[in-house]
Scaffold this motif. Sequence first.
Motif, PDB file in Angstrom:
ATOM      1  N   UNK A  99       0.813  -1.224   0.000  1.00  0.00           N
ATOM      2  CA  UNK A  99       0.000   0.000   0.000  1.00  0.00           C
ATOM      3  C   UNK A  99       0.848   1.278   0.000  1.00  0.00           C
ATOM      4  N   UNK A 100       2.061   1.203   0.531  1.00  0.00           N
ATOM      5  CA  UNK A 100       2.911   2.406   0.548  1.00  0.00           C
ATOM      6  C   UNK A 100       3.319   2.802  -0.872  1.00  0.00           C
ATOM      7  N   UNK A 101       3.438   1.803  -1.758  1.00  0.00           N
ATOM      8  CA  UNK A 101       3.888   2.072  -3.128  1.00  0.00           C
ATOM      9  C   UNK A 101       2.750   2.038  -4.141  1.00  0.00           C
ATOM     10  N   UNK A 102       1.699   1.316  -3.819  1.00  0.00           N
ATOM     11  CA  UNK A 102       0.616   1.080  -4.774  1.00  0.00           C
ATOM     12  C   UNK A 102      -0.705   1.560  -4.215  1.00  0.00           C
ATOM     13  N   UNK A 103      -1.394   2.375  -5.007  1.00  0.00           N
ATOM     14  CA  UNK A 103      -2.693   2.883  -4.577  1.00  0.00           C
ATOM     15  C   UNK A 103      -3.611   2.805  -5.783  1.00  0.00           C
ATOM     16  N   UNK A 104      -4.803   2.218  -5.611  1.00  0.00           N
ATOM     17  CA  UNK A 104      -5.650   1.991  -6.793  1.00  0.00           C
ATOM     18  C   UNK A 104      -6.111   3.286  -7.464  1.00  0.00           C
ATOM     19  N   UNK A 105      -6.057   4.396  -6.746  1.00  0.00           N
ATOM     20  CA  UNK A 105      -6.429   5.663  -7.397  1.00  0.00           C
ATOM     21  C   UNK A 105      -5.297   6.209  -8.256  1.00  0.00           C
ATOM     22  N   UNK A 106      -4.057   5.837  -7.939  1.00  0.00           N
ATOM     23  CA  UNK A 106      -2.910   6.382  -8.674  1.00  0.00           C
ATOM     24  C   UNK A 106      -2.198   5.363  -9.555  1.00  0.00           C
ATOM     25  N   UNK A 107      -2.468   4.074  -9.320  1.00  0.00           N
ATOM     26  CA  UNK A 107      -1.792   3.014 -10.088  1.00  0.00           C
ATOM     27  C   UNK A 107      -2.813   2.010 -10.581  1.00  0.00           C
ATOM     28  N   UNK A 108      -2.995   1.970 -11.888  1.00  0.00           N
ATOM     29  CA  UNK A 108      -3.933   0.990 -12.421  1.00  0.00           C
ATOM     30  C   UNK A 108      -3.172  -0.169 -13.042  1.00  0.00           C
ATOM     31  N   UNK A 109      -3.872  -1.282 -13.172  1.00  0.00           N
ATOM     32  CA  UNK A 109      -3.266  -2.473 -13.767  1.00  0.00           C
ATOM     33  C   UNK A 109      -3.245  -2.294 -15.282  1.00  0.00           C
ATOM     34  N   UNK A 110      -2.075  -2.530 -15.880  1.00  0.00           N
ATOM     35  CA  UNK A 110      -1.937  -2.435 -17.335  1.00  0.00           C
ATOM     36  C   UNK A 110      -1.904  -3.820 -17.966  1.00  0.00           C
ATOM     37  N   UNK A 111      -1.256  -4.769 -17.268  1.00  0.00           N
ATOM     38  CA  UNK A 111      -1.066  -6.104 -17.858  1.00  0.00           C
ATOM     39  C   UNK A 111      -0.965  -7.138 -16.751  1.00  0.00           C
ATOM     40  N   UNK A 112      -1.564  -8.293 -16.985  1.00  0.00           N
ATOM     41  CA  UNK A 112      -1.407  -9.414 -16.054  1.00  0.00           C
ATOM     42  C   UNK A 112      -1.009 -10.650 -16.841  1.00  0.00           C
ATOM     43  N   UNK A 113      -0.176 -11.477 -16.209  1.00  0.00           N
ATOM     44  CA  UNK A 113       0.224 -12.768 -16.780  1.00  0.00           C
ATOM     45  C   UNK A 113      -0.059 -13.820 -15.713  1.00  0.00           C
ATOM     46  N   UNK A 114      -0.806 -14.836 -16.064  1.00  0.00           N
ATOM     47  CA  UNK A 114      -1.143 -15.871 -15.080  1.00  0.00           C
ATOM     48  C   UNK A 114      -0.763 -17.231 -15.655  1.00  0.00           C
TER      49      UNK A 114
END
Lengths: 250, 250
Positions: free
Chosen positions: A187-202
Amino acid sequence: MDNFQFKVEPFSEDVTGHLSWGVLGNQLLRVANLSASKHDFGFSNVAESHYAWVLSRLIIEVGDMPQTGADYSINTWVSRVYRQFTDRLFSLTNAAGEPFGYAHSIWALIDLETRQPADIEHMADSAIAKAAEPYTIPISSVSRVKVAQTEPVRILKAAYGDLDINGHVNSIRYLQATLDTLYDCFAAALNYERHRVRRVEISYSKELYFGDNLFFYAQQEDELTYAVEIKTDQNVVATKVKVFFEPVCK
Amino acid sequence: MDNFQFKVEPFSEDVTGHLSWGVLGNQLLRVANLSASKHDFGFSNVAESHYAWVLSRLIIEVGDMPQTGADYSINTWVSRVYRQFTDRLFSLTNAAGEPFGYAHSIWALIDLETRQPADIEHMADSAIAKAAEPYTIPISSVSRVKVAQTEPVRILKAAYGDLDINGHVNSIRYLQATLDTLYDCFAAALNYERHRVRRVEISYSKELYFGDNLFFYAQQEDELTYAVEIKTDQNVVATKVKVFFEPVCK
């Protein structure tokens, strides 16, 4: 290529008002089966020969996710059949017909008695080989995931609501739980208002069931990239997920 | 009375192959807003006067949940406006037009500046009072929930995927998390293959946000009835849920 129409339904978006990754992921699996059934190799078709499709890899890359009320389309086709695998590709287009994302899935056809994958490439009279269309998509393939962490950041017990109709933890649930875990633990580095997901690999290796514990091992790879291994209580990797974020420009 | 058509989408059912309570719950909230908007008192209509609808109670009672691929309808109307509250009712009908369930929701209209509920009954020129239709439904109202347990059976931290577009924990998420908790913590008595949910009653008191801890206190009231209080870390009740199960006859 088959086309399926959708709308971002109010009360199903994520907290930022965009189509959620969970809804999109499940729609990809749904249209994969609808398209395969249309060409006679869907789940119910192959079940007649005691086979089942198993999802091995899923890569999704998205630019501007559509927002509440917006229409969008998912186009899908099989692009390739090779050894025990087949590639199914997807392109996502907005209401203006412009692409806003792509996805690449890799499936194996498992013999339900021997649990071994079938040699799809050399099956005689194969409906899937006939359906293949050679269109490509402009996203890169899966990258390597190796998590060195030895302490899990989260332990999740597979619950009633996590299960699909086969009694397995739903394939997309791993992605949802990974995003929840990353936005919480980093949470210190990632916040859903400022960082959105661009790509996922599963990458899927092992199916999990009701009551199984899922141990999440996570690490930051670079400023906006995170790798997660989801392991069993026997320390066996069930699923690996890599998530690439990007800053939201407001 | 407004009518909305749905289908149980493959890859969205629960593990037993029926419409899931989570999907149904969110569809009830969605048609509530669609119906209200049609009669000029939806979320966006009341927002113009700096009001917002807040869900206070939700009771859902279902007989035979439709299965994969089945069509069904949700019919909804406002039945009553009284003091600060309004009742919105729902009937659920299968593809043959026969009812398979009902729901009763109670809403308050909150002034976004003072956070006080408006006196809906005495509002002049009220679109909602004009829309009211006196049809009733054959399910009982909410019963008392009092949980004596002092140790939580589960603690859940509100995550990214639990949030609605307003940043609150989604109203239906409390129900999903309650069912997951009951099928887990009372596994010796409750099994989703043998015990299905017949009725749920949910009372909402307090909204929760990203990172809040939800403490689940649960107890069995009789053989097939369970009561749950979901509290904050200040021991304040946020939501109460009562769940009535019934045996599955196979």
